[in-house]
Design a protein around this motif. Structure first.
Motif, PDB file in Angstrom:
ATOM      1  N   ASN A  68       0.800  -0.941   0.088  1.00  0.00           N
ATOM      2  CA  ASN A  68      -0.092  -0.069   0.055  1.00  0.00           C
ATOM      3  C   ASN A  68       0.834   1.024   0.106  1.00  0.00           C
ATOM      4  N   GLU A  69       0.880   1.898  -1.137  1.00  0.00           N
ATOM      5  CA  GLU A  69       1.850   3.397  -1.410  1.00  0.00           C
ATOM      6  C   GLU A  69       0.816   4.506  -0.882  1.00  0.00           C
ATOM      7  N   ALA A  70      -0.346   4.160  -0.457  1.00  0.00           N
ATOM      8  CA  ALA A  70      -1.119   5.581  -0.622  1.00  0.00           C
ATOM      9  C   ALA A  70      -0.548   6.587   0.241  1.00  0.00           C
ATOM     10  N   PHE A  71       0.076   6.401   1.358  1.00  0.00           N
ATOM     11  CA  PHE A  71       0.518   7.367   2.312  1.00  0.00           C
ATOM     12  C   PHE A  71       1.949   7.588   2.160  1.00  0.00           C
ATOM     13  N   PRO A  74       8.486  10.373   0.236  1.00  0.00           N
ATOM     14  CA  PRO A  74       9.842   9.826   0.105  1.00  0.00           C
ATOM     15  C   PRO A  74      10.831   9.765   1.105  1.00  0.00           C
ATOM     16  N   ASP A  75      10.657  10.611   2.226  1.00  0.00           N
ATOM     17  CA  ASP A  75      11.529  10.557   3.255  1.00  0.00           C
ATOM     18  C   ASP A  75      10.892   9.713   4.419  1.00  0.00           C
ATOM     19  N   GLY A  76       9.682   9.020   4.145  1.00  0.00           N
ATOM     20  CA  GLY A  76       9.071   8.230   5.103  1.00  0.00           C
ATOM     21  C   GLY A  76       9.447   7.003   5.482  1.00  0.00           C
ATOM     22  N   PRO A  77       9.037   6.355   6.628  1.00  0.00           N
ATOM     23  CA  PRO A  77       9.516   5.212   6.927  1.00  0.00           C
ATOM     24  C   PRO A  77       8.775   4.002   6.287  1.00  0.00           C
ATOM     25  N   VAL A  78       9.186   2.826   6.516  1.00  0.00           N
ATOM     26  CA  VAL A  78       8.491   1.485   5.822  1.00  0.00           C
ATOM     27  C   VAL A  78       8.060   0.746   6.871  1.00  0.00           C
ATOM     28  N   PHE A  79       6.634   0.517   6.740  1.00  0.00           N
ATOM     29  CA  PHE A  79       5.982  -0.452   7.695  1.00  0.00           C
ATOM     30  C   PHE A  79       5.970  -1.667   7.168  1.00  0.00           C
ATOM     31  N   ALA A 102       0.549   5.176   9.562  1.00  0.00           N
ATOM     32  CA  ALA A 102       1.203   5.367   8.124  1.00  0.00           C
ATOM     33  C   ALA A 102       0.700   6.559   7.563  1.00  0.00           C
ATOM     34  N   LYS A 103      -0.326   6.946   7.518  1.00  0.00           N
ATOM     35  CA  LYS A 103      -0.979   8.382   7.072  1.00  0.00           C
ATOM     36  C   LYS A 103      -0.127   9.359   7.946  1.00  0.00           C
ATOM     37  N   LYS A 104      -0.098   9.249   9.021  1.00  0.00           N
ATOM     38  CA  LYS A 104       0.551  10.443  10.047  1.00  0.00           C
ATOM     39  C   LYS A 104       1.956  10.498   9.554  1.00  0.00           C
ATOM     40  N   LEU A 105       2.659   9.583   9.288  1.00  0.00           N
ATOM     41  CA  LEU A 105       4.168   9.389   9.354  1.00  0.00           C
ATOM     42  C   LEU A 105       4.753   9.366   7.754  1.00  0.00           C
ATOM     43  N   GLY A 106       3.499   9.248   6.821  1.00  0.00           N
ATOM     44  CA  GLY A 106       4.078   9.058   5.448  1.00  0.00           C
ATOM     45  C   GLY A 106       4.722   7.563   5.214  1.00  0.00           C
ATOM     46  N   ALA A 107       4.418   6.706   5.639  1.00  0.00           N
ATOM     47  CA  ALA A 107       4.917   5.137   5.766  1.00  0.00           C
ATOM     48  C   ALA A 107       4.535   4.386   4.263  1.00  0.00           C
ATOM     49  N   LEU A 108       5.337   3.857   3.777  1.00  0.00           N
ATOM     50  CA  LEU A 108       5.052   2.712   2.787  1.00  0.00           C
ATOM     51  C   LEU A 108       4.905   1.552   3.404  1.00  0.00           C
ATOM     52  N   CYS A 109       3.638   0.837   3.224  1.00  0.00           N
ATOM     53  CA  CYS A 109       2.872  -0.276   3.897  1.00  0.00           C
ATOM     54  C   CYS A 109       3.170  -1.368   3.155  1.00  0.00           C
ATOM     55  N   LEU A 110       3.726  -2.396   3.704  1.00  0.00           N
ATOM     56  CA  LEU A 110       4.240  -3.903   3.469  1.00  0.00           C
ATOM     57  C   LEU A 110       3.645  -4.766   3.872  1.00  0.00           C
ATOM     58  N   MET A 111       2.937  -5.964   3.339  1.00  0.00           N
ATOM     59  CA  MET A 111       2.554  -7.218   4.431  1.00  0.00           C
ATOM     60  C   MET A 111       3.285  -8.467   3.748  1.00  0.00           C
ATOM     61  N   ARG A 154      13.600  -0.920  -4.216  1.00  0.00           N
ATOM     62  CA  ARG A 154      12.860   0.252  -4.245  1.00  0.00           C
ATOM     63  C   ARG A 154      13.562   1.417  -3.459  1.00  0.00           C
ATOM     64  N   GLY A 155      14.894   1.555  -3.486  1.00  0.00           N
ATOM     65  CA  GLY A 155      15.681   2.429  -2.967  1.00  0.00           C
ATOM     66  C   GLY A 155      15.363   2.959  -1.562  1.00  0.00           C
ATOM     67  N   LEU A 156      15.052   1.968  -0.950  1.00  0.00           N
ATOM     68  CA  LEU A 156      14.618   2.104   0.591  1.00  0.00           C
ATOM     69  C   LEU A 156      15.638   1.492   1.658  1.00  0.00           C
ATOM     70  N   THR A 157      16.686   1.455   1.106  1.00  0.00           N
ATOM     71  CA  THR A 157      17.892   0.945   2.319  1.00  0.00           C
ATOM     72  C   THR A 157      18.031   1.918   3.246  1.00  0.00           C
ATOM     73  N   ASN A 158      17.964   2.927   3.202  1.00  0.00           N
ATOM     74  CA  ASN A 158      18.431   3.986   4.116  1.00  0.00           C
ATOM     75  C   ASN A 158      16.995   4.158   4.884  1.00  0.00           C
ATOM     76  N   ARG A 159      15.832   3.858   4.568  1.00  0.00           N
ATOM     77  CA  ARG A 159      14.582   4.299   5.064  1.00  0.00           C
ATOM     78  C   ARG A 159      14.725   3.623   6.473  1.00  0.00           C
ATOM     79  N   LYS A 160      13.888   3.938   7.632  1.00  0.00           N
ATOM     80  CA  LYS A 160      13.643   3.300   8.863  1.00  0.00           C
ATOM     81  C   LYS A 160      12.530   2.183   8.680  1.00  0.00           C
ATOM     82  N   TRP A 161      12.725   0.961   8.875  1.00  0.00           N
ATOM     83  CA  TRP A 161      11.800  -0.041   8.810  1.00  0.00           C
ATOM     84  C   TRP A 161      11.036  -0.312  10.254  1.00  0.00           C
TER      85      TRP A 161
END
Length: 487
Positions: A68-71, A74-79, A102-111, A154-161
């Motif tokens: 779910n990429e809705a929220f 680019p600088d957000g975390p990954v859930f 996720a909406k508040k923090l701009g997170a990409l969501c994966l399950m 996805r270029g998310l290596t430096n994002r916080k998971w």
């Protein structure tokens, strides 16, 4: 196994399901199917190794996941929501507290769906030989590899998971942070039983207290009814009446102690399930079948003297469950259960999660809710009954089971978790909190103990009628995530 599951042997709740050491799931069958029809997320597939711990084994398989990429900013975390002992429901990509965060923090969501559950089939069948590749350690390695490859792609290596999970997946969320701290920045481990235990009589002790929190007389009446049933089972001349009273699918025949124990566990399971999922937010929010069956309702039946003695009221509870879930009868035949649980086909009646989850209890966790404690309302399904199933289904001995549980606690640390940035929400009504973290270990390993709520309540969508403490707990978890994501 409870009446709630007698319609189907599928265990269809993926994220918050850990049901009584068995695959409990008819309630969740109703709600997840309805949610799946509304879900918009498309399933995707990720290539995994069959055995992460054997470099010479090059076999691979496809694991299902959702995005779910809705929220996402680019600088957000990954859930990362962790799947558990059932199919991963894409409904979680559209609903749930984690999406509010996720909406508040701009997170990409994966399950990510758990290996051997849902559509994630690593092997041709569910033979015991193949199930050796089913374990929490392999599942954590799946998560690690998924996180590494997806981050690079996805270029998310430096994002916080941040890992999320409820029940067994809650344990996985904690252990993911514990074992792979370089890959996951923080975890929310909801209703997570972090200590393995062969014998778990505390589960039914919490059931007693949870029933008593509604009505102090309720568990006493349940105990009196259960004791009466136990006594009647000693006399074969009562079997016809018992078969009619509880609307059994076939005439009661008790050839072994396993037969009587299975019947008693089945009937007790109605109370166990209702306590564990009492006032389930997701159930109520979706208008699911059974949403109105609560502790208050069951205790109301047990207090209704017009129904007769407590034994008759106990039978009335069974009929209420059957009527609610449109069940024609209760199959309390252990031989049938054994047949279903030893079917190794992916099309088998226990392939929705039952055969797999019980295997995990026999080879890693135990978690057996025995009647070995005097401080609980039921009788007749002691630890040997549960342990014998490991031998019947998988040829796992009691000694092997005990060694495996000890190794699990040695590997993960049990209650003595040494990590940072893991929050442990638990509900006071939920019997699983007895194996969870309910007090802060350190400021970086806080507990959120929510009075009056049951299993995984904080994960479900908020409702106006939620207890104040539940709303405060959700807010507190968000504050922690905000703080940790700045570290």
């Amino acid at each position: 196994m409870s009446l709630l599951c007698k319609v189907t042997l599928l265990f269809l709740s993926s994220l918050c399901a850990l049901g009584e050491g068995r695959y409990k799931g008819f309630r969740k069958f109703e709600q997840v199917q309805a949610a799946d029809r509304r879900a918009l997320s498309e399933e995707q597939w990720f290539t995994q190794k069959l055995d992460h711990f054997n470099g010479a084994d090059v076999r691979e398989w496809k694991q299902r996941y959702f995005v779910n990429e809705a929220f996402y900013k680019p600088d957000g975390p990954v859930f990362l929501m962790i799947g558990g002992e059932g199919p991963a429901s894409p409904a979680w990509m559209q609903n749930g507290t984690w999406l509010t965060y996720a909406k508040k923090l701009g997170a990409l969501c994966l399950m990510l769906e758990h290996r051997f559950y849902g559509k994630s089939h690593p092997t041709a069948d569910l033979s015991t030989d193949n199930l050796r590749f089913l374990s929490s350690r392999q599942a954590l390695a799946d998560l690690a590899h998924f996180r590494t490859v997806v981050a690079e792609a996805r270029g998310l290596t430096n994002r916080k998971w941040v890992a999320f999970g409820g029940s067994y997946p809650g344990s996985l969320a904690a252990w993911f942070r514990l074992k792979y701290p370089h890959l996951v920045h923080a975890s929310v481990a909801t209703s997570a039983p972090v200590r393995a235990a062969v014998n778990f009589p505390e589960y039914l002790e919490v059931v007693w207290r949870s029933l008593a929190s509604e009505d102090t007389e309720c568990p006493l009446l349940v105990k009196k009814a259960s004791d009466t049933l136990l006594e009647r089972l000693k006399d074969p001349q009562t079997y016809n009446n018992i078969s009619k009273d509880f609307n059994l699918c076939s005439k009661l025949q008790l050839q072994t102690e396993m037969d009587s124990a299975y019947l008693l566990e089945t009937l007790a399971g109605s109370f166990m399930d209702v306590v564990q999922y009492n006032q389930d937010n997701r159930m109520a929010s979706q208008g699911a079948v059974g949403a109105n069956i609560t502790i208050k309702v069951l205790c109301g039946v047990m207090r209704d003297a017009s129904l007769g003695e407590p034994y008759a009221r106990y039978a009335a509870v069974a009929r209420l469950m059957m009527d609610t879930f449109s069940m024609k009868c209760v199959d309390a035949n252990y031989t049938n259960y054994l047949r279903d649980m030893t079917n190794t086909s992916w099309d088998g009646p226990a392939a929705g999660g039952g055969r797999q989850w019980v295997y995990q209890t026999c080879t890693e966790f135990g978690f057996y809710q025995s009647t070995d404690s005097p401080n609980q309302p039921f009788g007749g399904f002691p630890l040997p009954y549960h342990v014998k199933q490991c031998a019947d289904f998988y040829n796992v001995s009691a000694e092997t089971l005990a060694e495996a549980v000890a190794q699990t606690n040695e590997y993960y640390g049990g209650y003595d978790i040494r990590a940072t940035r893991i929050v442990f929400p638990n509900g006071s009504i939920d019997p699983w909190h007895a194996l969870g973290i309910t007090q802060d270990i350190t400021p970086d390993l806080p507990a959120v103990f929510i009075n009056g709520t049951a299993h995984c309540a904080n994960m479900y969508p908020a409702r106006s009628q939620d207890p104040l403490q539940l709303g405060l707990a959700r807010d507190h978890i968000f504050v922690l995530l905000e703080l940790w994501l700045k570290q």
